[in-house]
Design a protein around this motif. Structure first.
Motif, PDB file in Angstrom:
ATOM      1  N   CYS A 185       0.129  -3.937  -2.637  1.00  0.00           N
ATOM      2  CA  CYS A 185       1.274  -4.187  -3.455  1.00  0.00           C
ATOM      3  C   CYS A 185       1.052  -4.529  -4.951  1.00  0.00           C
ATOM      4  O   CYS A 185       1.434  -4.228  -5.728  1.00  0.00           O
ATOM      5  N   GLY A 186       0.049  -5.488  -5.045  1.00  0.00           N
ATOM      6  CA  GLY A 186      -0.581  -5.912  -6.312  1.00  0.00           C
ATOM      7  C   GLY A 186      -0.943  -4.616  -7.144  1.00  0.00           C
ATOM      8  O   GLY A 186      -0.693  -4.383  -8.363  1.00  0.00           O
ATOM      9  N   VAL A 187      -1.842  -3.641  -6.429  1.00  0.00           N
ATOM     10  CA  VAL A 187      -2.413  -2.599  -7.097  1.00  0.00           C
ATOM     11  C   VAL A 187      -1.296  -1.703  -7.438  1.00  0.00           C
ATOM     12  O   VAL A 187      -1.084  -1.098  -8.300  1.00  0.00           O
ATOM     13  N   ALA A 188      -0.208  -1.439  -6.606  1.00  0.00           N
ATOM     14  CA  ALA A 188       1.120  -0.809  -7.007  1.00  0.00           C
ATOM     15  C   ALA A 188       1.616  -1.386  -8.137  1.00  0.00           C
ATOM     16  O   ALA A 188       2.188  -0.524  -9.198  1.00  0.00           O
ATOM     17  N   ALA A 189       1.910  -2.353  -8.298  1.00  0.00           N
ATOM     18  CA  ALA A 189       2.539  -3.208  -9.378  1.00  0.00           C
ATOM     19  C   ALA A 189       1.694  -2.912 -10.665  1.00  0.00           C
ATOM     20  O   ALA A 189       2.487  -2.346 -11.812  1.00  0.00           O
ATOM     21  N   ALA A 190       0.574  -3.131 -10.735  1.00  0.00           N
ATOM     22  CA  ALA A 190      -0.426  -2.654 -11.934  1.00  0.00           C
ATOM     23  C   ALA A 190      -0.147  -1.392 -12.312  1.00  0.00           C
ATOM     24  O   ALA A 190       0.050  -1.096 -13.571  1.00  0.00           O
ATOM     25  N   ARG A 191      -0.210  -0.600 -11.411  1.00  0.00           N
ATOM     26  CA  ARG A 191      -0.083   0.734 -11.478  1.00  0.00           C
ATOM     27  C   ARG A 191       1.347   1.494 -12.318  1.00  0.00           C
ATOM     28  O   ARG A 191       1.031   1.918 -13.083  1.00  0.00           O
ATOM     29  N   SER A 214       3.967   1.869  10.953  1.00  0.00           N
ATOM     30  CA  SER A 214       5.259   1.628  10.367  1.00  0.00           C
ATOM     31  C   SER A 214       5.543   2.466   8.993  1.00  0.00           C
ATOM     32  O   SER A 214       6.513   2.885   8.973  1.00  0.00           O
ATOM     33  N   PHE A 215       4.317   2.736   8.553  1.00  0.00           N
ATOM     34  CA  PHE A 215       4.426   3.580   7.335  1.00  0.00           C
ATOM     35  C   PHE A 215       5.002   5.093   8.014  1.00  0.00           C
ATOM     36  O   PHE A 215       5.705   5.696   7.330  1.00  0.00           O
ATOM     37  N   ALA A 216       4.389   5.681   9.025  1.00  0.00           N
ATOM     38  CA  ALA A 216       4.726   6.943   9.362  1.00  0.00           C
ATOM     39  C   ALA A 216       6.056   6.811  10.011  1.00  0.00           C
ATOM     40  O   ALA A 216       6.691   7.936   9.811  1.00  0.00           O
ATOM     41  N   GLN A 217       6.494   5.770  10.642  1.00  0.00           N
ATOM     42  CA  GLN A 217       7.843   5.876  11.263  1.00  0.00           C
ATOM     43  C   GLN A 217       8.883   5.254  10.733  1.00  0.00           C
ATOM     44  O   GLN A 217      10.190   5.287  10.901  1.00  0.00           O
ATOM     45  N   LYS A 218       8.621   4.876   9.004  1.00  0.00           N
ATOM     46  CA  LYS A 218       9.511   4.455   8.302  1.00  0.00           C
ATOM     47  C   LYS A 218      10.445   3.259   9.040  1.00  0.00           C
ATOM     48  O   LYS A 218      11.477   3.196   8.665  1.00  0.00           O
ATOM     49  N   PRO A 238       3.773  -6.051  10.818  1.00  0.00           N
ATOM     50  CA  PRO A 238       3.740  -5.979   9.439  1.00  0.00           C
ATOM     51  C   PRO A 238       4.777  -6.887   8.679  1.00  0.00           C
ATOM     52  O   PRO A 238       5.680  -7.166   9.327  1.00  0.00           O
ATOM     53  N   ASN A 239       4.443  -6.997   7.491  1.00  0.00           N
ATOM     54  CA  ASN A 239       5.606  -8.041   6.667  1.00  0.00           C
ATOM     55  C   ASN A 239       6.692  -6.845   6.292  1.00  0.00           C
ATOM     56  O   ASN A 239       6.194  -5.874   5.810  1.00  0.00           O
ATOM     57  N   ALA A 240       7.845  -7.124   6.387  1.00  0.00           N
ATOM     58  CA  ALA A 240       8.812  -6.322   5.949  1.00  0.00           C
ATOM     59  C   ALA A 240       9.054  -5.958   4.523  1.00  0.00           C
ATOM     60  O   ALA A 240       9.182  -4.842   4.183  1.00  0.00           O
ATOM     61  N   GLN A 241       8.732  -7.028   3.824  1.00  0.00           N
ATOM     62  CA  GLN A 241       8.950  -6.853   2.216  1.00  0.00           C
ATOM     63  C   GLN A 241       7.489  -5.992   1.874  1.00  0.00           C
ATOM     64  O   GLN A 241       7.957  -5.171   0.984  1.00  0.00           O
ATOM     65  N   ALA A 242       6.565  -6.270   2.285  1.00  0.00           N
ATOM     66  CA  ALA A 242       5.400  -5.489   2.143  1.00  0.00           C
ATOM     67  C   ALA A 242       5.605  -3.878   2.455  1.00  0.00           C
ATOM     68  O   ALA A 242       5.399  -3.196   1.655  1.00  0.00           O
ATOM     69  N   MET A 243       6.184  -3.879   3.313  1.00  0.00           N
ATOM     70  CA  MET A 243       6.512  -2.333   3.902  1.00  0.00           C
ATOM     71  C   MET A 243       7.212  -1.716   2.894  1.00  0.00           C
ATOM     72  O   MET A 243       7.134  -0.537   2.916  1.00  0.00           O
ATOM     73  N   GLU A 244       8.491  -2.173   2.493  1.00  0.00           N
ATOM     74  CA  GLU A 244       9.260  -1.901   1.365  1.00  0.00           C
ATOM     75  C   GLU A 244       8.387  -1.177   0.391  1.00  0.00           C
ATOM     76  O   GLU A 244       8.552   0.003  -0.156  1.00  0.00           O
ATOM     77  N   ALA A 245       7.686  -2.115  -0.131  1.00  0.00           N
ATOM     78  CA  ALA A 245       6.903  -1.623  -1.517  1.00  0.00           C
ATOM     79  C   ALA A 245       6.043  -0.615  -1.193  1.00  0.00           C
ATOM     80  O   ALA A 245       5.665   0.337  -1.927  1.00  0.00           O
ATOM     81  N   ILE A 246       5.363  -0.737   0.125  1.00  0.00           N
ATOM     82  CA  ILE A 246       4.285   0.395   0.394  1.00  0.00           C
ATOM     83  C   ILE A 246       5.102   1.660   0.692  1.00  0.00           C
ATOM     84  O   ILE A 246       4.684   2.769   0.016  1.00  0.00           O
ATOM     85  N   TRP A 247       6.210   1.715   1.326  1.00  0.00           N
ATOM     86  CA  TRP A 247       6.971   2.905   1.643  1.00  0.00           C
ATOM     87  C   TRP A 247       7.258   3.607   0.134  1.00  0.00           C
ATOM     88  O   TRP A 247       7.248   4.829   0.039  1.00  0.00           O
ATOM     89  N   ASP A 248       7.599   2.919  -1.071  1.00  0.00           N
ATOM     90  CA  ASP A 248       7.839   3.469  -2.274  1.00  0.00           C
ATOM     91  C   ASP A 248       6.862   3.825  -2.982  1.00  0.00           C
ATOM     92  O   ASP A 248       7.010   4.651  -3.887  1.00  0.00           O
ATOM     93  N   ASN A 249       5.639   3.071  -2.736  1.00  0.00           N
ATOM     94  CA  ASN A 249       4.467   3.193  -4.104  1.00  0.00           C
ATOM     95  C   ASN A 249       3.351   3.706  -3.248  1.00  0.00           C
ATOM     96  O   ASN A 249       2.354   4.346  -4.158  1.00  0.00           O
ATOM     97  N   VAL A 250       3.160   3.818  -2.063  1.00  0.00           N
ATOM     98  CA  VAL A 250       1.739   4.374  -1.462  1.00  0.00           C
ATOM     99  C   VAL A 250       2.034   5.801  -1.045  1.00  0.00           C
ATOM    100  O   VAL A 250       2.648   6.263  -0.139  1.00  0.00           O
TER     101      VAL A 250
END
Length: 319
Positions: A185-191, A214-218, A238-250
Motif C-alpha cells: 500500500c505504501g508503494v501504491a501511495a508513492a506511485r 482475496s484478490f482473485a475473489q474480490k 487479510p486486512n480489509a482496508q489493505a485489500m481495498e487499496a490492493i484491489w484498486d492499485n495492484v
C-alpha cells in the motif's frame, strides 16, 4: 482506505530521516543476467532493524505521542520485523513496548526484540492467535494496540517507495511482497503521488495464499498458512482496508513456493552477497518466475532477519 498523498509521505520521510538515512537501491549485473532485465533492488534490509518496518513504527509512535502524550505504552503481535520496529521506535520515544509472538517463533528475532527493551510474551500457535491475545492484553493493561496495518504505518513505508521511485530510473514494473499489506500500500501511495505508470505486482507465499485468494475473489478470504520459510508473509486473515487499496492499485498477485523463495535467498547471496530472510526474497522469487525480458523492474528487498540454522539449511539446499 484513502492512501496518503505526496505531502503526507514527504512529511513522514523527514521524520524517518531523524533516526535513519535513506536506504540504497542498486542494480546488480549478475542478478540482471538471471532475470534478463535491468533490475533495481531497494535494500530495506539495510535499515536499523534489518527491515522496512522501522519506518512505519517511527511515524506511528510520533503520531501516538502527539495524540496521547500520557500513553502508558504499546503492544503488538508479530513474527519478528513489525515487533522489532515497534520495540525500537517505542524505546526511542520513551514508551514501553509489549510484543506478543506465537510459540516456536524465531529465537533470534525474539532476542532482537528483547534487546530493544521490549517485554516479550509467547502466546498462540500462529500469528492470528497472537494478534487476538495482544488485543485482549491492550484492554487489560491499558496499552495502545499497534496493529500490523494502519494508515500511519503506510505513510512510513511509503517513504521507502518515494526514495526508490525518485532515485532509480523509471520502472516499468515493481514486485512487492505482501505480509499484511502496509508495504504494498505504501508503494501504491508513492506511485500514485508521483503519477507514475509503474505496474505493481504483489507476491505472496503459495503456502500462505489468503491475499491472493482475496484478490482473485474480490472479497476477504481466510486461508491457512503453512509456509516453512517466509514467516513475514504468514497471514491467515487479510486486512480489509489493505485489500481495498490492493484491489484498486495492484495489477496482480503472484504466488511463489517455499522452494522458490529459498532459491531466491541463495541467489541474493550468490549474486549480491546480501543475506535475505524468506519474506525479503519473495519479490525476487516472483520476478524470477514471472519473466521480464527487456524490462526495467524494481524488486523490494524487505528484510534480512533470518535465523542462522534456517539460513544454513537454505544455503545447503535443504529447503
Amino acid at each position: 482506505m484513502k492512501l496518503p498523498g505526496l505531502n503526507q509521505i514527504e512529511q513522514a520521510q523527514q521524520l524517518v530521516y531523524r533516526y535513519m538515512p535513506p536506504t540504497p537501491q542498486y542494480t546488480w549485473p549478475l542478478l540482471n543476467e538471471r532475470l534478463g532485465a535491468e533490475a533495481w533492488v531497494k535494500h530495506e534490509n539495510h535499515s536499523p532493524v534489518g527491515a522496512f518496518k522501522i519506518r512505519g513504527a517511527l511515524v506511528y509512535m510520533d503520531w501516538l505521542k502527539k495524540m496521547q502524550p500520557d500513553a502508558a505504552g504499546v503492544v503488538a503481535a508479530t513474527r519478528g520485523n513489525h515487533g522489532q520496529g515497534v520495540a525500537l521506535a517505542a524505546r526511542m520515544m520513551g514508551l514501553k513496548a509489549v510484543i506478543v509472538v506465537p510459540h516456536g517463533n524465531s529465537i533470534e528475532k525474539n532476542r532482537a526484540m528483547q534487546a530493544q527493551g521490549a517485554e516479550l510474551i509467547e502466546h498462540g500457535h500462529d500469528f492470528q492467535e497472537s494478534l487476538e491475545y495482544a488485543r485482549r492484553l491492550a484492554e487489560e493493561r491499558g496499552l495502545t494496540m499497534v496493529d500490523s496495518f494502519h494508515e500511519r504505518l503506510v505513510m512510513g513505508t511509503a517513504s521507502y517507495a518515494l526514495e526508490f521511485f525518485r532515485a532509480a530510473p523509471p520502472l516499468e514494473r515493481i514486485y512487492v511482497p505482501i505480509g499484511l499489506g502496509s508495504s504494498i500500500c505504501g508503494v501504491a501511495a508513492a506511485r500514485n503521488a508521483l503519477s507514475l505508470p509503474t505496474e505493481i505486482v504483489g507476491v505472496v507465499s503459495a503456502a500462505s495464499p489468503s491475499y491472493a485468494m482475496s484478490f482473485a475473489q474480490k472479497k476477504v478470504v481466510e486461508a491457512p498458512s503453512t509456509t516453512r520459510i517466509a514467516d513475514g508473509l504468514a497471514c491467515r486473515v487479510p486486512n480489509a482496508q489493505a485489500m481495498e487499496a490492493i484491489w484498486d492499485n495492484v495489477a496482480r498477485i503472484v504466488e511463489v513456493s517455499d522452494e522458490q523463495i529459498a532459491a531466491a535467498m541463495r541467489i541474493y547471496y550468490e549474486d549480491t552477497h546480501n543475506v535475505a530472510e524468506g519474506a525479503g526474497a519473495a519479490a525476487l522469487a516472483g520476478a524470477l518466475m514471472d519473466g521480464n525480458r527487456r524490462k526495467r523492474i524494481g524488486v523490494v528487498f524487505t528484510g534480512g532477519n533470518v535465523d542462522r540454522a534456517v539460513y544454513q539449511s537454505v544455503l545447503a539446499g535443504d529447503l
